[in-house]
Design an enzyme around this catalytic site. Structure first.
Site, PDB file in Angstrom:
ATOM      1  N   CYS A   1      -3.009   8.508   7.032  1.00  0.00           N
ATOM      2  CA  CYS A   1      -3.261   8.636   5.597  1.00  0.00           C
ATOM      3  C   CYS A   1      -4.401   9.607   5.335  1.00  0.00           C
ATOM      4  O   CYS A   1      -4.312  10.462   4.470  1.00  0.00           O
ATOM      5  CB  CYS A   1      -3.624   7.280   4.986  1.00  0.00           C
ATOM      6  SG  CYS A   1      -2.199   6.337   4.442  1.00  0.00           S
TER       7      CYS A   1
ATOM      8  N   CYS B   1      -7.835   5.969  -1.272  1.00  0.00           N
ATOM      9  CA  CYS B   1      -6.717   5.088  -0.900  1.00  0.00           C
ATOM     10  C   CYS B   1      -6.046   4.537  -2.154  1.00  0.00           C
ATOM     11  O   CYS B   1      -4.832   4.455  -2.260  1.00  0.00           O
ATOM     12  CB  CYS B   1      -7.205   3.917  -0.071  1.00  0.00           C
ATOM     13  SG  CYS B   1      -8.205   4.357   1.346  1.00  0.00           S
TER      14      CYS B   1
ATOM     15  N   CYS C   1      -3.028   6.251  -4.341  1.00  0.00           N
ATOM     16  CA  CYS C   1      -1.628   6.042  -3.968  1.00  0.00           C
ATOM     17  C   CYS C   1      -1.283   4.560  -3.974  1.00  0.00           C
ATOM     18  O   CYS C   1      -0.248   4.153  -4.484  1.00  0.00           O
ATOM     19  CB  CYS C   1      -1.349   6.608  -2.577  1.00  0.00           C
ATOM     20  SG  CYS C   1      -1.267   8.391  -2.520  1.00  0.00           S
TER      21      CYS C   1
END
Lengths: 271, 108
Positions: A232, A187, A190
C-alpha cells in the site's frame, strides 16, 4: 476416461475459470458462523468477488491450507540447541492456539513496546529454543503464523488498546490518518472514505486485518499484514517501512482494533 | 516441497458418482518470468501431468500448461466400483513426482 463426468481446473485466470471450478461447493459448516459484519465494520470478505469467497469457504479449495498443514508440523518440530519445539512448552493442542489470533499485537513490558505475533515467535525461538529466528516472509514464518491464527478462526478480533498499549495505539492511529508519499494519501483516504469504491479494476476494502496472513491470488501464496502495508505504501509512492518496524506494528494494532468484533478468517483468500 | 491434500467421501455406495477434490502445492513457474536482477529467464517448472488411478485403471488425467495457477486445485467425479486405493500422481517438468493415495470405501 469413461468415468469422468466433469473435470475442473482452477487456472490463473481467476474470473470464469474459478467460477466454473468451484460452483456449488461452498458452505462448509464453520463458514456460516463467521462474523463478516460488526457494527459499521465489514470484513474484506464482503468486498471480495463471490468466486474468491467460494475458494475461502471451501477448506480444501483454499490453497493456504497447505501452509496450515506445514505450520502444524512446525509446531511440533524440535529445533535449536535446547532440543525443544513449540509444543514442548505449549502442548500440541494448546488452549493458547484458540485465541492467539485475536490478541496480537500485545504490549511487551521487557521491550517497552508492542510486539507482533511474528516477533513473539522469533523471541521464543531465540530465547527458549536456542534456534535461529525465522525471516519475516519466509515459508516457515508464514506457515507457523497461518497455523496459529487459523486456530482462532471464527473468534472475534479483540486487541487490548488501554494501559501501556494506549500510547502505541495513538501512534498507529496517527499513521493511519497521516498523508504520505508522492500521491499524498493516507490509509484512510482509500480504506475509510473510499471503501466499496473502485480503484481502477479493484474494489477497495476497509483494509481490515482479520484474515491475515491472507492468501492473495496475485501473490500465489500467503503474505503477512506487513507485506500488505508495504504494498500500500509503495502504491502511494511512499518509501515503505521495514518488516516488523515499530511504525507497522503500531499500525497493525490500530488496524486490528478497527476490525474489533470481526471473526478471525485466517487464512482468508483475496484477489 | 510438494504436498498434496485430497478429499473423498468417507464411504460411497457401489455405482454412486462421487466427487474427488485435490490440491497440490507447487510454485508452477511459467518459464516466462525474468529474474529482475540478472535479466535471465527463470526456467519453466510446472506440473505437466496429473493422473488418477483407481481400481487398476486410469480414471482421470490432465495435461497442464503454463496458464495453470500455483498450488492447483482440481476436482472431478468418479463412479464407485470396488473398495480400494485411489492413487493421485502429479509429475512436474523436473521429473519430480508427488503421489497421494486415498482409500475408497464402497459399501453395498
Amino acid at each position: 476416461m469413461g468415468d469422468i463426468m466433469k473435470k475442473q481446473i482452477q487456472g490463473i485466470l481467476i474470473g470464469a475459470a474459478v467460477a466454473v471450478g468451484l460452483s456449488g461447493f461452498a458452505g462448509v459448516a464453520s463458514a456460516q458462523d463467521m462474523i463478516y459484519k460488526a457494527g459499521d465494520r465489514q470484513s474484506g470478505y464482503m468486498y471480495a468477488a463471490k468466486e474468491t469467497q467460494a475458494i475461502q469457504d471451501d477448506d480444501l479449495g483454499n490453497p493456504a491450507y497447505i501452509w496450515v498443514d506445514e505450520g502444524e508440523a512446525l509446531w511440533t518440530k524440535v529445533d535449536g540447541k535446547a532440543g525443544k519445539s513449540c509444543a514442548t512448552c505449549h502442548g500440541a493442542e494448546s488452549a493458547m492456539l484458540t485465541d492467539v489470533g485475536t490478541r496480537y499485537p500485545v504490549y511487551n513490558a521487557k521491550l517497552g513496546k508492542m510486539q507482533s505475533l511474528e516477533q513473539k515467535i522469533n523471541e521464543e525461538r531465540q530465547e527458549k529454543m536456542g534456534a535461529k529466528p525465522y525471516k519475516w516472509e519466509s515459508k516457515q514464518m508464514l506457515s507457523l503464523t497461518v497455523y496459529m491464527r487459523n486456530g482462532s478462526r471464527g473468534k472475534p478480533m479483540n486487541v487490548s488498546i488501554d494501559g501501556p498499549a494506549a500510547k502505541f495505539f495513538e501512534a498507529g492511529k496517527k499513521f493511519f490518518n497521516q498523508r504520505r508519499g508522492q500521491l499524498d494519501m493516507a490509509c484512510k483516504h482509500c480504506h475509510e472514505d473510499g471503501a466499496g469504491m473502485m480503484i481502477r479494476a479493484n474494489m477497495l476494502s476497509e483494509g481490515q486485518s482479520n484474515g491475515f496472513p491472507t492468501y492473495r491470488l496475485k501473490w500465489q501464496k500467503p503474505g503477512s499484514i506487513h507485506r500488505r502495508f508495504r504494498g500500500c505504501n509503495k502504491q502511494v509512492r511512499a518509501k515503505p517501512y521495514g518488516y516488523g518496524s515499530d511504525e507497522y506494528v503500531n499500525l497493525e494494532l490500530f488496524v486490528a482494533w478497527r476490525g474489533r468484533g470481526l471473526s478471525v478468517e485466517t487464512p482468508a483468500v483475496r484477489n | 516441497m510438494a504436498k498434496a491434500r485430497v478429499k473423498v467421501p468417507r464411504s460411497v455406495k457401489k455405482g454412486q458418482v462421487f466427487e474427488v477434490k485435490s490440491l497440490v502445492s507447487h510454485k508452477m513457474e511459467t518459464g516466462l518470468r525474468k529474474n529482475k536482477k540478472t535479466g535471465k529467464k527463470i526456467p519453466r517448472d510446472i506440473i505437466n501431468k496429473f493422473t488418477v488411478n483407481y481400481g487398476g485403471k486410469e480414471v482421470f488425467s490432465a495435461d497442464w500448461h503454463p496458464a495453470v495457477s500455483a498450488n492447483p486445485y482440481t476436482s472431478f467425479f468418479v463412479k464407485a466400483g470396488a473398495s480400494g486405493p485411489m492413487i493421485l500422481k502429479w509429475t512436474d517438468d523436473a521429473g519430480k513426482v508427488t503421489e497421494k493415495t486415498v482409500k475408497i470405501n464402497v459399501s453395498g
